[in-house]
Design an enzyme around this catalytic site. Structure first.
Site, PDB file in Angstrom:
ATOM      1  N   HIS A 483      68.183  59.021  75.355  1.00 30.82           N
ATOM      2  CA  HIS A 483      68.197  60.440  75.723  1.00 30.82           C
ATOM      3  C   HIS A 483      68.478  60.609  77.214  1.00 30.82           C
ATOM      4  O   HIS A 483      69.370  61.377  77.610  1.00 30.82           O
ATOM      5  CB  HIS A 483      66.846  61.062  75.367  1.00 30.82           C
ATOM      6  CG  HIS A 483      66.720  62.503  75.746  1.00 30.82           C
ATOM      7  ND1 HIS A 483      66.903  63.529  74.845  1.00 30.82           N
ATOM      8  CD2 HIS A 483      66.447  63.102  76.931  1.00 30.82           C
ATOM      9  CE1 HIS A 483      66.752  64.690  75.462  1.00 30.82           C
ATOM     10  NE2 HIS A 483      66.466  64.456  76.730  1.00 30.82           N
ATOM     11  N   GLU A 484      67.726  59.892  78.049  1.00 30.67           N
ATOM     12  CA  GLU A 484      67.909  60.034  79.496  1.00 30.67           C
ATOM     13  C   GLU A 484      69.268  59.489  79.937  1.00 30.67           C
ATOM     14  O   GLU A 484      69.908  60.036  80.832  1.00 30.67           O
ATOM     15  CB  GLU A 484      66.773  59.346  80.259  1.00 30.67           C
ATOM     16  CG  GLU A 484      65.395  59.927  79.994  1.00 30.67           C
ATOM     17  CD  GLU A 484      65.300  61.419  80.271  1.00 30.67           C
ATOM     18  OE1 GLU A 484      66.124  61.965  81.044  1.00 30.67           O
ATOM     19  OE2 GLU A 484      64.397  62.070  79.708  1.00 30.67           O
ATOM     20  N   HIS A 487      71.794  62.130  79.575  1.00 32.25           N
ATOM     21  CA  HIS A 487      71.903  63.023  80.731  1.00 32.25           C
ATOM     22  C   HIS A 487      72.755  62.378  81.829  1.00 32.25           C
ATOM     23  O   HIS A 487      73.563  63.037  82.485  1.00 32.25           O
ATOM     24  CB  HIS A 487      70.515  63.319  81.308  1.00 32.25           C
ATOM     25  CG  HIS A 487      69.691  64.262  80.489  1.00 32.25           C
ATOM     26  ND1 HIS A 487      70.166  65.468  80.028  1.00 32.25           N
ATOM     27  CD2 HIS A 487      68.400  64.181  80.060  1.00 32.25           C
ATOM     28  CE1 HIS A 487      69.207  66.085  79.348  1.00 32.25           C
ATOM     29  NE2 HIS A 487      68.129  65.330  79.358  1.00 32.25           N
TER      30      HIS A 487
END
Length: 650
Positions: A483-484, A487
């Site tokens: 997820h990170e 980003h």
């Protein structure tokens, strides 16, 4: 050493060599330069002569240059091991915020931008969006309020909210709480975690120090067989930042409401959501209410099943503590994990053995290389020294644990440079305590038409490797990392003319969408298998340690078995309603405190009671209030950095 064609990126990485003095001095110089740009525009341009090129563009170019330095100036407070540097970073950020407020309320600059907008010149789409956003930003910062006491009050509120945000997050970053516990109280918690904890002396001899950092907290709540231990840890974690964050949170809610009313909005939620995709609080409220209606029956059913498991567990262990009819907040991680093991033959500790941190990262980067046509080159050794450009190789990272990658388009995408990716993966004192992506330098097109490339950093808190085990990721940590990293990829692949719109600088209720979509790769059998690599294959030392701890003579398969993948994927939606009801509690609390019906209502609001009552009503899980206590047992809102740091009404 990297292949020759990747050894000389067209842009050097930034250096992290600031001192406490230089941070503040550099900040003052940035502010002075920016103020001069604005002053010069006002001096040289009349409203009749105002154009995008002579008013908006010079400010945009200055914003670009400001971002190159200011993001890093503020970043030190999240990652530096030097308290003096963190404090200076905090002071510098306050200077920048105060200047930002001053700039956003300059009537003379706004009058020129207003004239440009009214000229209705034809602009390319991104420039048109910049003009409209800038114009609206001045209005949202109080310039539709008549000059005088109300506008002055609005400015004071903005400055105080900036101070609150900085102090609130600093308290979270520097939190050092924990509990002294005996090994018996930590029964069931993995031995490698307990053995690595700090040992007590004097009155704490025979005990170990359990912190509230994620690598200590989550395994304890998942594995500690002693319910009293889980209860203590859960409640103390909810209260770890009471001073000063409880008071700061309340003050922020009151000030936001006051500021919104000064601008003519009914409440802060109406003000914030107007500028997002949702546009209206009613859109958000209806969405959340519909979710709650749909999820509540599933949550009730899941609790019934988990309560059966709890009662069976207490009976098997001959525990009669009077809690067999209640399912507590501190029960959930423990019995959720037990259900996965008993009903789905899924042991997350075994799953984690197949996901050593470094090989998992390499596998993830390969997925992104395939998806987006990228190449990730880790910068090490002589290459790192070369990019330090005459300085020390350590100058281009902020800590020895940090990895840096140069990122490129592959042959099919033109082989151009993309930017720099940093990974800072382990906890340490004073460091940001969650998992997040930080933009260090945005990308944009400069005034000479040359592309400036972005730098982006993943800051996480995974368990550190030991001589007997590398850092091993539970599957939910694999999802967090993906997820990170999503980003970070969003940041890297962004192509904008202005830094204002770069990467994740989009509307806040869209910002999570790309990463949430990319998480799905963590549930795809082929990708899970390709990501996996059992840690016993990493080195002879790890192989020996695995055999010793497992009592087995043979190594397991190098990649995760298909049967284990199938078991893992079969659990994707187990207790899903409870997971989403927990998220719903955050969202509905956020809207409740930011959407009061009147000023009197927000002034009378008991925020702590509201937080805990809503959690009980929405998640259906019991807290200490079910044991005869009141609703003020914990202050979870004081640990909720998102609601102070930009996700308010978001």
């Amino acid at each position: 050493m990297a292949p020759e064609k990747y050894r000389r990126p067209p842009q050097l990485p930034p250096k992290f060599t600031a001192t406490p003095r230089s941070l503040v001095d550099d900040t003052r110089q940035l502010i002075e330069r920016s103020r001069n740009v604005q002053d010069r525009i006002v001096k040289d341009v009349t409203a009749a002569a105002a154009t995008f090129e002579n008013v908006v563009l010079p400010i945009a170019h200055d914003d670009n240059k400001m971002a190159i330095e200011s993001h890093i100036i503020g970043f030190y407070q999240a990652v530096s091991t030097d308290k003096a540097l963190r404090d200076a970073s905090t002071d510098a950020e306050k200077l920048l915020d105060d200047f930002g407020i001053e700039s956003s309320m300059r009537q003379d600059v706004f009058d020129l931008i207003d004239a440009v907008l009214k000229n209705k010149a034809t602009l390319e789409p991104e420039s048109q969006r910049l003009l409209e956003k800038d114009h609206k930003s001045y209005i949202r910062n109080g310039l539709n309020v008549p000059a005088g006491p109300q506008r002055d009050r609005f400015k004071d509120i903005k400055k105080r909210l900036s101070e609150i945000s900085i102090k609130f997050q600093k308290t979270l970053n520097e939190e050092q709480g924990g509990l002294w516990l005996t090994p018996a109280e930590l029964s069931g918690v993995p031995d490698d975690l307990v053995s690595a904890l700090k040992k007590g002396e004097a009155e704490n001899e025979g005990k170990v120090w359990l912190t509230f950092k994620y690598p200590d907290l989550f395994p304890t709540l998942k594995y500690a067989t002693n319910a009293e231990t889980r209860k203590q840890v859960f409640i103390q974690n909810e209260n770890k930042c009471n001073e000063p964050n409880v008071a700061l949170f309340r003050e922020a809610i009151l000030l936001r409401d006051e500021a919104a009313r000064i601008l003519g909005y009914k409440n802060h939620a109406e003000f914030r959501i107007e500028d997002k995709m949702a546009k209206l609080p009613k859109t958000v409220d209806d969405f959340l209410a519909d979710l709650r209606t749909r999820l509540a029956p599933g949550g009730k059913k899941e609790i019934e099943e988990l309560l059966k498991l709890k009662n069976q567990d207490l009976k098997e262990r001959a525990i009669n503590d009077g809690t067999d009819g209640k399912y507590f907040l501190w029960d959930h991680r423990y019995y959720d994990r037990l259900m996965l093991e008993k009903d789905f033959s899924l042991d997350q500790e075994i799953v984690a053995q197949y996901f050593p941190l470094q090989t998992t990262i390499q596998g993830m980067l390969k997925i992104f290389e395939t998806l987006f046509g990228m190449v990730f080159i880790e910068v090490t050794g002589d290459d790192r020294a070369a990019l330090a450009d005459g300085g020390k190789s350590s100058d281009i990272v902020w800590h020895e644990d940090v990895q840096i990658f140069s990122v490129w388009d592959d042959e099919g995408e033109g082989e151009g440079f993309v930017g720099y990716l940093y990974l800072d993966l382990f906890p340490r004192d004073g460091k940001y305590g969650h998992a997040a992506n930080f933009n260090l330098q945005p990308g944009y097109i400069d005034e000479n038409g040359k592309r400036r490339y972005p730098c982006t950093a993943l800051v996480c808190n995974f368990s550190k490797p030991t001589p007997k085990k590398p850092s091993l990721l539970k599957h939910d940590e694999v999802v967090t990392l993906f997820h990170e990293l999503g980003h970070g990829i969003h940041d890297l692949v962004s192509r904008t003319t202005y830094s204002r719109f770069h990467g994740t600088s989009t509307v806040r209720d869209f910002v999570e969408a790309p990463s949430q979509m990319l998480e799905n790769w963590c549930w795809t059998p082929s990708q899970l298998r390709s990501l996996s690599h059992h840690y016993s294959y990493l080195s002879p030392e790890y192989e020996a340690a695995y055999k010793e701890s497992s009592g087995k003579d043979d190594k397991p398969s190098e990649q995760i078995p298909n049967s284990l993948i199938a078991n893992l994927i079969s659990t994707k939606h187990v207790n899903d309603a409870l997971f989403n009801l927990r998220q719903l509690h955050f969202g509905m609390f956020d809207m409740t405190v930011h959407e009061p019906g009147s000023r009197e209502e927000v002034e009378k609001l008991d925020i702590t009671t509201t937080y805990n009552k809503l959690r009980k009503e929405i998640s259906q899980l019991d807290g200490p209030e079910a044991l005869g206590g009141d609703w003020t047992w914990g202050n979870g809102q004081a640990t909720f950095g998102h609601l102070i740091g930009g996700y308010d009404a978001g």
